[in-house]
Design an enzyme around this catalytic site. Sequence first.
Site, PDB file in Angstrom:
ATOM      1  N   LYS A   1       6.966  24.734 -13.577  1.00  0.00           N
ATOM      2  CA  LYS A   1       6.399  23.644 -14.381  1.00  0.00           C
ATOM      3  C   LYS A   1       7.506  22.679 -14.838  1.00  0.00           C
ATOM      4  O   LYS A   1       7.259  21.481 -15.000  1.00  0.00           O
ATOM      5  CB  LYS A   1       5.619  24.204 -15.577  1.00  0.00           C
ATOM      6  CG  LYS A   1       4.339  24.936 -15.185  1.00  0.00           C
ATOM      7  CD  LYS A   1       3.296  23.990 -14.588  1.00  0.00           C
ATOM      8  CE  LYS A   1       1.955  24.667 -14.344  1.00  0.00           C
ATOM      9  NZ  LYS A   1       0.938  23.753 -13.785  1.00  0.00           N
TER      10      LYS A   1
ATOM     11  N   TYR B   1       6.944  30.827 -13.626  1.00  0.00           N
ATOM     12  CA  TYR B   1       5.922  29.830 -13.998  1.00  0.00           C
ATOM     13  C   TYR B   1       6.574  28.694 -14.782  1.00  0.00           C
ATOM     14  O   TYR B   1       6.347  27.517 -14.507  1.00  0.00           O
ATOM     15  CB  TYR B   1       4.810  30.502 -14.813  1.00  0.00           C
ATOM     16  CG  TYR B   1       3.715  29.557 -15.265  1.00  0.00           C
ATOM     17  CD1 TYR B   1       2.625  29.279 -14.427  1.00  0.00           C
ATOM     18  CD2 TYR B   1       3.738  28.954 -16.524  1.00  0.00           C
ATOM     19  CE1 TYR B   1       1.613  28.415 -14.832  1.00  0.00           C
ATOM     20  CE2 TYR B   1       2.734  28.092 -16.934  1.00  0.00           C
ATOM     21  CZ  TYR B   1       1.667  27.822 -16.084  1.00  0.00           C
ATOM     22  OH  TYR B   1       0.669  26.961 -16.500  1.00  0.00           O
TER      23      TYR B   1
END
Length: 238
Positions: free
Chosen positions: A146, A142
Amino acid sequence: MPTLDGAVVLVTGANGGIGTQLVHQSLARGASKVYASARQPRAWDDPRIVPLILDVTDADSIRAATRAAADVTVLANNAGASVHSPAILEHTDAEIRANVEVNFLGPLFLARAFAPILRQASNAVLIDIHSALSWYAVGGIYSATKAALWSATNSLRLELDPAGVLVVGVHVGYVDTAMARHAAGPKVDPADLVGAVLDAVEGDEYEVLADEKSVTAKATLSAPIAVAYPQLARAARS
Ligand SMILES: NC(=O)c1ccc[n+]([C@@H]2O[C@H](COP(=O)([O-])OP(=O)(O)OC[C@H]3O[C@@H](n4cnc5c(N)ncnc54)[C@H](OP(=O)(O)O)[C@@H]3O)[C@@H](O)[C@H]2O)c1
């Protein structure tokens, strides 16, 4: 100066916590229409809200969205997915690929597909929702997705700026939505976050650091690695 007044906004992941706020608050600031896109759009009780099927991982779905929403002036790349475990070495191949598809390739391909539309619009805006974890790699894949989106957002800003398109990158720690349901600690109210995002849009600002976690994460990038990650064994020994 960018304004939401009269804007035509497309929100991805509009059924989610932040997405729903983006829909309602865009209208409250004068948007004339909001495409509330989702894999399975829900019914909305407002004729200015147009439900739109959009899976950000599906090229055909993205193409169809550009045809159905050719009048968009503000694209909010909000859809995102978290991962089960924060340990990047523990993810399965499928988890890694799925997270890259939703959090990185999806918003990048959507921005690319809508770039001609945004370039032709006046007061056009691209909003990319990143995370404080773009700058703090404790979220496994994640965080990596990002961080990648943050970098792509910077490239998109440079390439869209000559056409007058404002590109706003958003960083925030936990937000009180379904995605952060299992997280402990303080969470930003999604209404407050979206208020700050739309203030940035109307203030012609490039970046939103919505909480202390984001401010600290960005500031720490210029410090030695062990300042950001004091749990490193060498840092602990010194
Ligand atoms: N909550 C936090 O703590 C936090 C912190 C920093 C950044 N963010 C970011 O904020 C954004 C919004 O998240 P949220 O907090 O509002 O979480 P949320 O309530 O879980 O909403 C996420 C939305 O993304 C949608 N989505 C997932 N995969 C998709 C796909 N392939 N195509 C289209 N839509 C898809 C989901 O749709 P379905 O309903 O169909 O699953 C859901 O509506 C995300 O990018 C997230 O990474 C969240």
